[in-house]
Design a protein around this motif. Structure first.
Motif, mmCIF file in Angstrom:
data_model
loop_
_atom_site.group_PDB
_atom_site.id
_atom_site.type_symbol
_atom_site.label_atom_id
_atom_site.label_comp_id
_atom_site.label_asym_id
_atom_site.label_seq_id
_atom_site.Cartn_x
_atom_site.Cartn_y
_atom_site.Cartn_z
ATOM 1 N N MET A 213 14.218 60.984 32.378
ATOM 2 C CA MET A 213 14.765 60.482 33.645
ATOM 3 C C MET A 213 14.432 61.361 34.853
ATOM 4 S SD MET A 213 16.277 57.505 33.597
ATOM 5 C CE MET A 213 17.523 57.513 34.895
ATOM 6 N N PRO A 214 14.586 62.706 34.786
ATOM 7 C CA PRO A 214 14.250 63.516 35.959
ATOM 8 C C PRO A 214 12.803 63.322 36.421
ATOM 9 C CG PRO A 214 15.507 64.809 34.381
ATOM 10 C CD PRO A 214 15.145 63.534 33.691
ATOM 11 N N VAL A 215 11.893 63.157 35.472
ATOM 12 C CA VAL A 215 10.486 62.936 35.809
ATOM 13 C C VAL A 215 10.303 61.564 36.447
ATOM 14 C CG1 VAL A 215 8.161 62.658 34.860
ATOM 15 C CG2 VAL A 215 9.645 64.498 34.034
ATOM 16 N N LEU A 216 10.910 60.562 35.856
ATOM 17 C CA LEU A 216 10.760 59.193 36.370
ATOM 18 C C LEU A 216 11.341 59.054 37.770
ATOM 19 C CD1 LEU A 216 11.598 57.124 33.161
ATOM 20 C CD2 LEU A 216 9.388 57.224 34.329
ATOM 21 N N LEU A 217 12.500 59.667 38.006
ATOM 22 C CA LEU A 217 13.168 59.498 39.296
ATOM 23 C C LEU A 217 12.449 60.203 40.439
ATOM 24 C CD1 LEU A 217 16.907 59.742 38.180
ATOM 25 C CD2 LEU A 217 15.568 57.695 38.699
ATOM 26 N N LYS A 218 11.504 61.062 40.119
ATOM 27 C CA LYS A 218 10.669 61.672 41.157
ATOM 28 C C LYS A 218 9.535 60.736 41.583
ATOM 29 C CE LYS A 218 11.471 66.480 39.735
ATOM 30 N NZ LYS A 218 10.840 67.709 39.163
ATOM 31 N N GLU A 219 9.284 59.716 40.776
ATOM 32 C CA GLU A 219 8.229 58.752 41.063
ATOM 33 C C GLU A 219 8.781 57.607 41.906
ATOM 34 O OE1 GLU A 219 5.026 59.065 39.996
ATOM 35 O OE2 GLU A 219 5.449 60.963 38.985
ATOM 36 N N ARG A 220 7.905 56.696 42.312
ATOM 37 C CA ARG A 220 8.285 55.446 42.957
ATOM 38 C C ARG A 220 7.645 54.326 42.163
ATOM 39 N NH1 ARG A 220 11.204 58.447 44.804
ATOM 40 N NH2 ARG A 220 11.864 58.799 46.976
ATOM 41 N N LEU B 80 2.235 58.728 32.736
ATOM 42 C CA LEU B 80 2.161 58.784 34.200
ATOM 43 C C LEU B 80 0.913 59.508 34.679
ATOM 44 C CD1 LEU B 80 5.898 59.582 35.071
ATOM 45 C CD2 LEU B 80 4.739 57.367 35.137
ATOM 46 N N ALA B 81 0.429 60.451 33.874
ATOM 47 C CA ALA B 81 -0.772 61.204 34.250
ATOM 48 C C ALA B 81 -2.007 60.311 34.315
ATOM 49 C CB ALA B 81 -1.009 62.345 33.263
ATOM 50 N N ASN B 82 -1.945 59.149 33.686
ATOM 51 C CA ASN B 82 -3.086 58.231 33.710
ATOM 52 C C ASN B 82 -3.226 57.506 35.036
ATOM 53 O OD1 ASN B 82 -3.824 58.871 31.061
ATOM 54 N ND2 ASN B 82 -2.491 57.289 30.197
ATOM 55 N N GLY B 83 -2.190 57.592 35.881
ATOM 56 C CA GLY B 83 -2.331 57.094 37.240
ATOM 57 C C GLY B 83 -1.767 55.723 37.519
ATOM 58 N N GLY B 84 -1.279 55.015 36.536
ATOM 59 C CA GLY B 84 -0.734 53.696 36.792
ATOM 60 C C GLY B 84 0.611 53.760 37.501
ATOM 61 N N LYS B 85 0.948 52.687 38.193
ATOM 62 C CA LYS B 85 2.238 52.613 38.871
ATOM 63 C C LYS B 85 3.342 52.501 37.833
ATOM 64 C CE LYS B 85 3.916 52.378 43.118
ATOM 65 N NZ LYS B 85 3.618 53.390 44.139
ATOM 66 N N PRO B 86 4.393 53.325 37.904
ATOM 67 C CA PRO B 86 5.445 53.285 36.890
ATOM 68 C C PRO B 86 6.177 51.950 36.878
ATOM 69 C CG PRO B 86 5.567 55.310 38.162
ATOM 70 C CD PRO B 86 4.600 54.415 38.867
ATOM 71 N N LEU B 87 6.419 51.437 35.687
ATOM 72 C CA LEU B 87 7.131 50.176 35.508
ATOM 73 C C LEU B 87 8.003 50.296 34.267
ATOM 74 C CD1 LEU B 87 7.734 47.191 36.052
ATOM 75 C CD2 LEU B 87 5.667 46.627 34.745
#
Length: 372
Positions: free
Chosen positions: A109-116, A43-50
């Protein structure tokens, strides 16, 4: 006996069999930590999470399945691509995609759920996990890749796996389908505007090796099958017809059990995708010996691989999505050998333009329009 995380970190070893339990806990904690750190780094690389929640492991069928093909290309489009199935036993980076096991995913999961981001599911069994992402504001895509009702009717899928499908379809922001009949099925189950995104294959013609693989049959017309062999849809009698036809030698690439080798029919087991494509590129005709109602909704990935190898496909009429497509001959079981011989004699071959237009790269670009 209670073993704490502090015990694990300090190398505590308990008596009465506790050492074995300690190793298991220590291994799980390490997997959790590695999964979490791997997601944070991605996620630190900046791409949109998928996130892809798949029914097949990354390595299934030599890593040639639809969810894998799409995720490889979506990663190249810049997405922070994460792939999970229940078959994954470790977390690792493959082809720019983070393939993660359940222990690692739970930790992250806690990290991912903070993203969009966007989550794609290919099976209704993932609905409990999908609900968490929907609640966190993620965009949800249900990728309908097979007629699951027919799979259940044929005994290839437990019917209980479908209990959440209607909820999955009505909860999805968009439903994508891999074959025309699946669009109708999705609509009947409540999808508003299901999108047709067919399967795909390589982006260009496969390189042809100087020599065929050492275990490939090369006498006469070389028929090739590459794929799964254990489904109820596989028509073994077609292989028997080809075996008994002079002038045709058939090489089958795929995991097998209890088969009988013959001078004109050889099974070479499952291969990594790039290696399997060497057999395809050295073949003359690609075969799709499928049968049954569930095939009415199957857009076979192997057809795209065969086309990339410069081959015509011979398939049964049950594989409806191939009807009317270029470089295809449809033949019933008893007609199959004649059709294979006819396909081998075709002069026009799949063009680079045709292959590119039907590649995973092209399909991923279409799917990306439905994502965040």
């Amino acid at each position: 006996m209670r073993i704490t995380v502090r015990d694990v970190r300090s190398g505590f070893e308990a008596r009465s069999g506790g050492a074995r339990q300690l190793v298991q806990i220590h291994g799980r904690e390490q997997r959790m930590l590695y999964g979490l750190k791997s997601v944070e780094k991605l996620l630190a690389n900046g791409g949109k999470p998928l996130l892809m929640l798949s029914g097949c492991g990354w390595n299934c069928s030599g890593s040639g399945q639809r969810p894998v093909g799409l995720m490889r290309e979506l990663a190249l489009l810049g997405y922070a691509a994460i792939y999970h199935s229940t078959l994954e036993r470790e977390t690792r980076l493959v082809d720019n995609v983070l393939v993660i096991d359940r222990v690692g995913l739970d930790a992250a999961m806690p990290v991912l759920l903070k993203e969009r981001g966007s989550v794609i599911s290919t099976l209704p069994t993932w609905m409990p996990l999908v609900r968490s992402f929907i609640s966190a504001g993620w965009r949800f895509v249900y990728d309908l890749i097979d007629d699951w009702d027919e799979f259940a009717a044929a005994g290839d899928l437990n019917k209980s796996a479908l209990q959440n499908e209607r909820e999955m379809i009505t909860s999805a922001d968009v439903v994508t389908c891999s074959a025309p009949r699946l669009v109708c099925r999705a609509s009947a189950l409540g999808a508003k505007e299901p999108r047709l995104i067919l399967n795909g294959g390589p982006a260009g013609p496969l390189p042809v090796p100087e020599d065929p693989p050492a275990d490939m049959l090369t006498e006469g017309v070389r028929a090739v099958y590459s794929g799964y062999l254990f489904g109820s849809w596989f028509d073994w009698n077609i292989l028997n017809h080809l075996r008994d036809t002079p002038g045709i030698s058939t090489t089958v690439v795929g995991k097998y059990e209890n088969v009988q080798q013959a001078p004109s029919l050889r099974f070479v087991n499952e291969k990594p995708y790039t290696e399997a494509m060497r057999y395809v590129a050295c073949g003359h005709v690609g075969i799709i010996p499928f049968r049954g109602k569930l095939c009415y909704s199957v857009d076979p990935i192997k057809a795209y691989d065969y086309w990339a190898g410069g081959l015509w496909c011979v398939s049964t009429p049950d594989v409806e999505p191939l009807a009317g497509r270029p470089y295809v001959i449809l033949a019933r079981r008893e007609e199959f050998p004649e059709a294979v011989l006819a396909a081998a004699g075709k002069k026009d071959r799949p063009t680079a333009k045709f292959i590119a237009a039907n590649s995973w790269k092209a399909r991923a670009k279409k799917l990306a329009r439905e994502l965040c």
